[in-house]
Design an enzyme around this catalytic site. Structure first.
Site, PDB file in Angstrom:
ATOM      1  N   GLY A 214       0.787  -1.226   0.000  1.00  0.00           N
ATOM      2  CA  GLY A 214       0.000   0.000   0.000  1.00  0.00           C
ATOM      3  C   GLY A 214       0.820   1.277   0.000  1.00  0.00           C
ATOM      4  O   GLY A 214       0.262   2.371  -0.029  1.00  0.00           O
ATOM      5  N   ASP A 215       2.139   1.168   0.066  1.00  0.00           N
ATOM      6  CA  ASP A 215       2.990   2.373   0.088  1.00  0.00           C
ATOM      7  C   ASP A 215       4.227   2.100  -0.776  1.00  0.00           C
ATOM      8  O   ASP A 215       4.168   1.237  -1.643  1.00  0.00           O
ATOM      9  CB  ASP A 215       3.325   2.724   1.548  1.00  0.00           C
ATOM     10  CG  ASP A 215       3.549   4.221   1.742  1.00  0.00           C
ATOM     11  OD1 ASP A 215       4.370   4.787   1.014  1.00  0.00           O
ATOM     12  OD2 ASP A 215       2.907   4.813   2.628  1.00  0.00           O
ATOM     13  N   GLY A 237       1.379  -0.312  -5.319  1.00  0.00           N
ATOM     14  CA  GLY A 237       2.274   0.352  -4.384  1.00  0.00           C
ATOM     15  C   GLY A 237       2.542   1.762  -4.844  1.00  0.00           C
ATOM     16  O   GLY A 237       1.958   2.235  -5.817  1.00  0.00           O
ATOM     17  N   HIS A 238       3.451   2.440  -4.162  1.00  0.00           N
ATOM     18  CA  HIS A 238       3.756   3.829  -4.507  1.00  0.00           C
ATOM     19  C   HIS A 238       5.072   3.963  -5.258  1.00  0.00           C
ATOM     20  O   HIS A 238       5.559   5.060  -5.467  1.00  0.00           O
ATOM     21  CB  HIS A 238       3.750   4.710  -3.258  1.00  0.00           C
ATOM     22  CG  HIS A 238       2.401   4.823  -2.623  1.00  0.00           C
ATOM     23  ND1 HIS A 238       2.147   5.620  -1.534  1.00  0.00           N
ATOM     24  CD2 HIS A 238       1.215   4.246  -2.925  1.00  0.00           C
ATOM     25  CE1 HIS A 238       0.865   5.514  -1.193  1.00  0.00           C
ATOM     26  NE2 HIS A 238       0.287   4.678  -2.024  1.00  0.00           N
ATOM     27  N   GLY A 239       5.691   2.826  -5.636  1.00  0.00           N
ATOM     28  CA  GLY A 239       6.888   2.904  -6.459  1.00  0.00           C
ATOM     29  C   GLY A 239       8.173   2.724  -5.681  1.00  0.00           C
ATOM     30  O   GLY A 239       8.175   2.261  -4.540  1.00  0.00           O
TER      31      GLY A 239
END
Ligand code: NAG
Ligand code: NAG
Ligand code: NAG
Ligand code: NAG
Length: 391
Positions: A214-215, A237-239
């Site tokens: 999730g991040d 995800g956030h990369g």
């Protein structure tokens, strides 16, 4: 012990060269059994292994186990492998972890291997519900699945980290530490569940690893040197991020990062460097290399953001003091979910130097993605979008 074996059965030993002879310690020898709490058994096994002068393998076989927080340390006298083939579950209720910052905390030793088909399940669902920091000012720091602290020459091989309550893995102060074939899994909507955060470490490799969370999939903090992330899939995800940096005066420079042959699928960001505006930190960030990367519908595939300020926690009036230099983006292709696939927003106080765009083939709705730039003059080679004039 290895010496005496070599003398008694030299041919057998030679045939087996490369495999380290070790003493196996099954968790059952310490009272650890499936469907029971193995906290004490794990700690006892570690203590025996750590005191051994020959290599030891602690084995946790297939089965489901419960475990509360453990905090085990060296220095140990010989290499230790912990082979986990079972599923180990943390308490779902964060209060049962007694304020521990990390559920499985291992530190201060050399030659540790964590291996096996096993799963460490942080059972984070209840924790994510109560801990939305964007809406809840009193959100608490919750327990991460793993803390690897001040370990040298160590490896995490195979193994899955599932549904951590907070970051899955924090690597701090390690030298020559490798993740190979590791898996991180948590829902896209889970909060603050960064995959692997690496800080103040040298020569860390994340290889052949699949991260859905999730991040940030991988985030690199201050003091990192010689970090390689290769053959990694990220999404959701956030990369993959360097930073955020600059918030504190105690930070150390970041240098020597290679992100290579990675695929990012449906992530918020692709590859990113982020620093805080209006913050005191003055470190340098240099020698950052991103190459052979495929983006699949990524919102900001390539982004340097020196105005990083989530939830409007800061003012953008004063520019970031972090100097970014020697950054190359090479052979980056795929699809952007926004028109500007390339955002290079550098600091007006300390503009970026030596930013290179080489063969960037990103599209948005079938058309080439655009680039927005400020306080940077990218060196363009091969195909790459040129900076559009900013309004
Ligand atoms: C790990 O390596 C660092 C740097 O070489 C050294 O200072 C530290 O003592 C080592 N740690 C252990 C546990 O041997
Ligand atoms: C790094 O650690 C691995 C695993 O313990 C070891 O095999 C290798 O020799 C180490 N490399 C160096 C340069 O010390
Ligand atoms: C790139 O990474 C993928 C896994 O994501 C792997 O299957 C492939 O072999 C890698 N390619 C190279 C050239 O290493
Ligand atoms: C990029 O620049 C254009 C032109 O100034 C602007 O309209 C657009 O909002 C910018 N995009 C982003 C994501 O900042």
């Amino acid at each position: 012990m290895m010496l005496s074996i070599a003398i008694i059965v030299p041919f057998l030993f030679l045939a087996d060269l490369g495999a380290v002879q070790s003493l196996d310690l099954d968790i059952s020898k310490f009272g650890g059994a499936p469907n029971a709490d193995i906290t004490q058994a794990f700690i006892s096994a570690w203590n025996e292994a750590c005191a051994s002068t020959t290599a030891v393998k602690i084995v946790i076989p297939a089965g489901t186990y419960n475990m509360r927080e453990v905090d085990v340390k060296g220095p140990c006298k010989a290499p230790i492998e912990i082979q986990v083939d079972g599923t180990i579950k943390a308490p779902a209720n964060p209060d049962e972890l007694k304020g521990a910052d990390q559920w499985v905390k291992i530190g201060y030793t050399n030659f540790l291997t964590l291996s096996g088909k096993g799963v460490f399940d942080g059972q984070g669902a209840a924790a994510w519900k109560q801990n939305d920091c964007s809406t809840n000012k009193n959100c608490k720091m919750l327990c991460m699945n793993f803390g690897f602290n001040f370990l040298n020459n160590s490896i995490v091989r195979d193994i899955t980290s599932k549904d951590s309550k907070n970051f899955h893995v924090n690597v701090l102060g390690c030298n020559n530490f490798t993740f190979d074939g590791f898996t991180v899994t948590a829902p896209a909507t889970s909060l603050n569940t960064d995959g692997i955060h690496i800080g103040r470490s040298t020569d860390v490799k994340v290889l052949n690893t699949n991260i859905g969370t999730g991040d940030d999939c991988v985030s690199l903090g201050d003091g990192d040197k010689q970090i390689t992330v290769q053959n990694v899939h990220c999404g959701p995800g956030h990369g993959i991020s360097v930073g955020s940096l600059g918030k504190y005066t105690t930070e150390s420079p970041v240098e020597g990062v290679l992100i290579k042959n990675c695929t990012l699928t449906e992530t918020d960001n692709g590859v990113r460097i982020k620093t805080w505006p209006d913050a005191p930190g003055t470190i340098t960030v240099t020698d950052m290399n991103f190459e052979d990367i495929t983006m699949v519908n990524v919102r900001n595939p390539i982004i340097i953001d020196q105005e990083y300020c989530p939830w409007n926690q800061c003012s953008k009036k004063n520019p970031s003091k972090i100097k970014i230099s020697k950054v190359s983006f090479k052979n980056i292709k795929g699809t952007s979910a926004t028109p500007e696939g390339v955002l290079l927003i550098c600091s007006s106080g300390v503009p970026c130097d030596g930013v290179e765009l080489n063969n960037i083939d990103l599209t948005f709705n079938g058309a080439p993605a655009k680039a927005n730039c400020s306080n940077v003059k990218p060196i363009i080679t091969g195909t790459a979008p040129t900076c559009q004039a900013l309004a």
